[in-house]
Design a protein around this motif. Structure first.
Motif, mmCIF file in Angstrom:
data_model
loop_
_atom_site.group_PDB
_atom_site.id
_atom_site.type_symbol
_atom_site.label_atom_id
_atom_site.label_comp_id
_atom_site.label_asym_id
_atom_site.label_seq_id
_atom_site.Cartn_x
_atom_site.Cartn_y
_atom_site.Cartn_z
ATOM 1 N N GLY A 244 0.816 -1.206 0.000
ATOM 2 C CA GLY A 244 0.000 0.000 0.000
ATOM 3 C C GLY A 244 0.850 1.256 0.000
ATOM 4 N N ALA A 245 1.949 1.222 0.742
ATOM 5 C CA ALA A 245 2.859 2.367 0.776
ATOM 6 C C ALA A 245 3.436 2.639 -0.600
ATOM 7 N N ARG A 246 3.783 1.569 -1.336
ATOM 8 C CA ARG A 246 4.333 1.756 -2.685
ATOM 9 C C ARG A 246 3.314 2.441 -3.592
ATOM 10 N N GLU A 247 2.067 2.009 -3.498
ATOM 11 C CA GLU A 247 1.025 2.622 -4.330
ATOM 12 C C GLU A 247 0.874 4.107 -4.012
ATOM 13 N N LEU A 248 0.774 4.408 -2.742
ATOM 14 C CA LEU A 248 0.562 5.802 -2.341
ATOM 15 C C LEU A 248 1.782 6.673 -2.670
ATOM 16 N N ARG A 249 2.983 6.127 -2.524
ATOM 17 C CA ARG A 249 4.190 6.914 -2.821
ATOM 18 C C ARG A 249 4.277 7.253 -4.313
ATOM 19 N N VAL A 260 -12.656 3.278 9.418
ATOM 20 C CA VAL A 260 -13.507 3.802 10.488
ATOM 21 C C VAL A 260 -12.693 4.773 11.336
ATOM 22 N N VAL A 261 -12.186 5.805 10.702
ATOM 23 C CA VAL A 261 -11.416 6.855 11.378
ATOM 24 C C VAL A 261 -11.784 8.184 10.743
ATOM 25 N N ARG A 262 -11.583 9.247 11.492
ATOM 26 C CA ARG A 262 -11.901 10.574 10.963
ATOM 27 C C ARG A 262 -10.708 11.129 10.194
ATOM 28 N N GLU A 263 -10.972 11.988 9.245
ATOM 29 C CA GLU A 263 -9.913 12.646 8.492
ATOM 30 C C GLU A 263 -9.418 13.867 9.271
ATOM 31 N N PRO A 264 -8.147 14.291 9.053
ATOM 32 C CA PRO A 264 -7.178 13.713 8.129
ATOM 33 C C PRO A 264 -6.656 12.368 8.618
ATOM 34 N N ILE A 265 -6.205 11.546 7.663
ATOM 35 C CA ILE A 265 -5.685 10.219 7.973
ATOM 36 C C ILE A 265 -4.213 10.168 7.599
ATOM 37 N N ALA A 266 -3.397 9.699 8.521
ATOM 38 C CA ALA A 266 -1.973 9.515 8.254
ATOM 39 C C ALA A 266 -1.750 8.066 7.862
ATOM 40 N N ALA A 267 -1.328 7.838 6.621
ATOM 41 C CA ALA A 267 -1.043 6.487 6.141
ATOM 42 C C ALA A 267 0.405 6.150 6.466
ATOM 43 N N LEU A 268 0.604 4.999 7.129
ATOM 44 C CA LEU A 268 1.936 4.580 7.563
ATOM 45 C C LEU A 268 2.319 3.274 6.880
ATOM 46 N N ASP A 269 3.637 3.098 6.619
ATOM 47 C CA ASP A 269 4.098 1.833 6.032
ATOM 48 C C ASP A 269 4.310 0.795 7.124
ATOM 49 N N GLU A 270 4.856 -0.347 6.737
ATOM 50 C CA GLU A 270 4.989 -1.466 7.679
ATOM 51 C C GLU A 270 5.947 -1.167 8.823
ATOM 52 N N SER A 271 6.842 -0.173 8.656
ATOM 53 C CA SER A 271 7.783 0.181 9.718
ATOM 54 C C SER A 271 7.257 1.314 10.600
ATOM 55 N N GLY A 272 6.064 1.830 10.287
ATOM 56 C CA GLY A 272 5.498 2.932 11.053
ATOM 57 C C GLY A 272 5.900 4.292 10.548
ATOM 58 N N GLU A 273 6.520 4.352 9.351
ATOM 59 C CA GLU A 273 6.948 5.640 8.787
ATOM 60 C C GLU A 273 5.789 6.291 8.034
ATOM 61 N N VAL A 275 3.808 7.908 5.268
ATOM 62 C CA VAL A 275 3.853 7.846 3.801
ATOM 63 C C VAL A 275 3.118 9.034 3.191
ATOM 64 N N ALA A 276 1.923 9.308 3.716
ATOM 65 C CA ALA A 276 1.091 10.363 3.129
ATOM 66 C C ALA A 276 -0.043 10.723 4.066
ATOM 67 N N ARG A 289 -1.313 14.689 0.545
ATOM 68 C CA ARG A 289 0.050 15.206 0.688
ATOM 69 C C ARG A 289 0.988 14.041 0.934
ATOM 70 N N GLY A 290 1.940 13.851 0.032
ATOM 71 C CA GLY A 290 2.895 12.761 0.156
ATOM 72 C C GLY A 290 4.182 13.207 0.819
ATOM 73 N N PHE A 291 4.884 12.251 1.421
ATOM 74 C CA PHE A 291 6.141 12.532 2.116
ATOM 75 C C PHE A 291 7.241 11.634 1.563
ATOM 76 N N ALA A 292 8.425 12.214 1.368
ATOM 77 C CA ALA A 292 9.553 11.440 0.872
ATOM 78 C C ALA A 292 9.982 10.414 1.914
#
Length: 301
Positions: A244-249, A260-273, A275-276, A289-292
């Motif tokens: 999922g992180a690869r797709e979003l990046r 089942v969460v309110r926005e904004p939503i922080a998407a995290l990769d498998e290491s907890g970093e 992503v967006a 908004r994406g993050f390097a």
């Protein structure tokens, strides 16, 4: 992220300029203004962190303040010129607590005329400086709690927890009037902004030394940098895994069931970093908004 304990006097933009000099980068911004008179927690985004600051401006905040009774000023704080005076009645804690209770909850609050709110593209404080007659707007605000810390003959100490857009200066004006007098803020300290408290903050004095070139101070500033993820304690998180992180990046939509969460939503990769920052729309997560990746940022620095 860099959390600074702002001293009294400088503007929030001044503190941003200090951090730019200390860290050698223009990519610094703050996540919520503090008035020059105010002290305390000022959250700065550095590098990729500047992308996150707009989402932190709406975070809940906490303050400690002293209201000086007997005079109202044009700025509603001690920096201003007295515009009206009134005798101060004898007050006890019970009377003050009862008055404070009327300002807990959601209500319409009139903002200070000297404020950064814009009318027709021009900040109200600029209109005041021009000599214009300004009526500040009323806005819906939320105050979660007001704790009375001390009541003296002409001063009241309070602790306030509130939401986005709440003006403690306006509370000082309105509470004084509710108590049958006039008032303004004599001191204001922000003790918490979202995930960060005063205990997390770097001394403003250290940051000033760092911007003047003191290498020991600059080392302290670098050591005080926090991860983006540290700022997310009050933002909804969603683990999207490695694929999922690869797709979003790559800026692609990620099809999932509605979270089942309110926005904004922080998407995290498998290491907890981080992503967006994403939103859910039409059956998929979409990048706002994406993050390097951290490794690429650290490798470039």
């Amino acid at each position: 992220m860099l959390v600074v304990d702002k001293p009294r006097g400088p503007t929030s933009h001044d503190v941003v300029a200090w951090a730019r000099r200390a860290l050698g980068t223009r990519a610094v911004g703050h996540a919520g203004t503090l008035d020059p008179m105010a002290t305390g927690v000022l959250v700065l985004g550095v590098g990729e962190g500047t992308k996150l600051t707009p989402y932190l401006m709406s975070e809940d905040k906490a303050y400690e303040t002293t209201i000086v009774l007997g005079a109202e000023t044009d700025t509603l704080d001690a920096e201003g010129r007295a515009t009206s005076e009134h005798d101060v009645p004898a007050l006890d804690r019970a009377t003050v607590e009862a008055a404070c209770a009327r300002f807990v909850g959601t209500y319409l609050q009139r903002a200070p005329a000297v404020s950064a709110i814009k009318k027709d593209g021009v900040a109200l404080h600029e209109r005041v400086r021009r000599g214009e007659d300004v009526e500040a707007p009323e806005r819906e605000v939320r105050c979660d709690a007001i704790e009375v810390l001390d009541v003296r003959a002409r001063e009241i100490d309070l602790r306030v927890r509130c939401g986005k857009g709440f003006y403690v200066r306006s509370l000082g004006r309105d509470l004084a009037r509710e108590l049958g007098t006039r008032g303004h803020l004599g001191a204001l300290r922000r003790t918490r902004s979202g995930a960060f408290g005063a205990e997390d903050a770097l001394s403003g004095e250290v940051l000033q030394r760092a911007r003047r070139g003191d290498e020991d101070a600059r080392a302290q500033v670098r050591a005080s940098l926090r991860s983006l993820e540290a700022a997310l304690s009050t933002i909804a998180r969603l683990d999207v895994g490695a694929s999922g992180a690869r797709e979003l990046r790559h800026g692609r939509a990620l099809r999932i069931e509605e979270p089942v969460v309110r926005e904004p939503i922080a998407a995290l990769d498998e290491s907890g970093e981080l992503v967006a920052i994403v939103r859910w729309s039409e059956g998929a997560l979409r990048v706002v908004r994406g993050f390097a990746p951290r490794a690429s940022v650290e490798g470039a620095s």
